[in-house]
Write an enzyme that holds these catalytic residues in place. Structure first.
Site, PDB file in Angstrom:
ATOM      1  N   HIS A  60       0.829  -1.205   0.000  1.00 53.53           N
ATOM      2  CA  HIS A  60       0.000   0.000   0.000  1.00 53.53           C
ATOM      3  C   HIS A  60       0.866   1.258   0.000  1.00 53.53           C
ATOM      4  CE1 HIS A  60      -3.595   2.350   0.567  1.00 53.53           C
ATOM      5  NE2 HIS A  60      -3.106   2.907   1.662  1.00 53.53           N
ATOM      6  N   ASN A 112       5.082  20.259  -3.607  1.00 52.33           N
ATOM      7  CA  ASN A 112       4.779  18.937  -3.055  1.00 52.33           C
ATOM      8  C   ASN A 112       5.575  18.704  -1.777  1.00 52.33           C
ATOM      9  OD1 ASN A 112       4.252  16.282  -2.485  1.00 52.33           O
ATOM     10  ND2 ASN A 112       4.701  15.519  -4.525  1.00 52.33           N
TER      11      ASN A 112
END
Length: 183
Positions: A91, A115
């Site tokens: 994940h 970011n």
């Protein structure tokens, strides 16, 4: 170790006109998120800009929220913040790759985005990167967004309007059986 290497940082700028930045944060790790937010806010204010803050459930939702804000609001730039720590499953790769890809795609469409989503192996790495008195990645992401806002202004990038355009005289409304003189 990257933390010990010297690197160049662009000098802090100032905004050329009123500027509003949206900080979008995924506060899954609250203490880390709070440090990232503090760094971003301080940098935005040091540039002379304003900011709003919204929280989203996770890093995967950050690019979606930025895309929605770009379509539905009037922000000049965006700061993406959050933290993804490697766990025991794949994940981690999905969240890191897809959140980064989403932000990159928005940037390639012309959005000014810094970011600051940390992707780390341990919580200690996240703490070091998030601390305002340390690596201050939140402040760095805000600076990146502001540099991009000013670059777009330098090149004269047009900003789209928000809302609807008035109907033209020859517009035919859906459901109008005659499609003629009711407009």
């Amino acid at each position: 170790m990257a933390a010990n290497e010297e690197h160049y940082v662009l000098p802090r700028g100032t905004v050329s006109k009123k500027t509003k930045i949206l900080i979008v944060v995924a506060p899954y790790y609250r203490a880390i998120a709070d440090q990232l937010i503090a760094g971003a806010r301080a940098e935005i204010e040091a540039w002379g800009a304003e900011h709003d803050l919204i929280e989203v459930p996770g890093a995967l939702e950050v690019p979606t929220a930025i895309g929605m804000a770009e379509r539905l609001s009037n922000f000049d730039g965006y700061v993406a913040l959050g933290c993804v720590v490697r766990g025991e499953t794949t994940h981690y790769e999905t969240v890191c790759n897809d959140s980064s890809r989403g932000i990159t795609l928005l940037g390639l469409q012309g959005l000014a985005i810094g970011n600051g989503i940390l992707t780390v192996e341990t919580m200690r790495q996240a703490e070091v990167r998030a601390e305002v008195e340390g690596q201050n990645k939140g402040g760095g992401a805000a600076a990146a967004a502001l540099h991009l806002v000013e670059l777009a202004r330098k090149w004269g990038a047009p900003r789209k309007g928000v809302g609807f355009r008035p109907a033209r005289e020859d517009t035919i409304l859906a459901g109008d059986p005659q499609g003629s003189d009711t407009v």
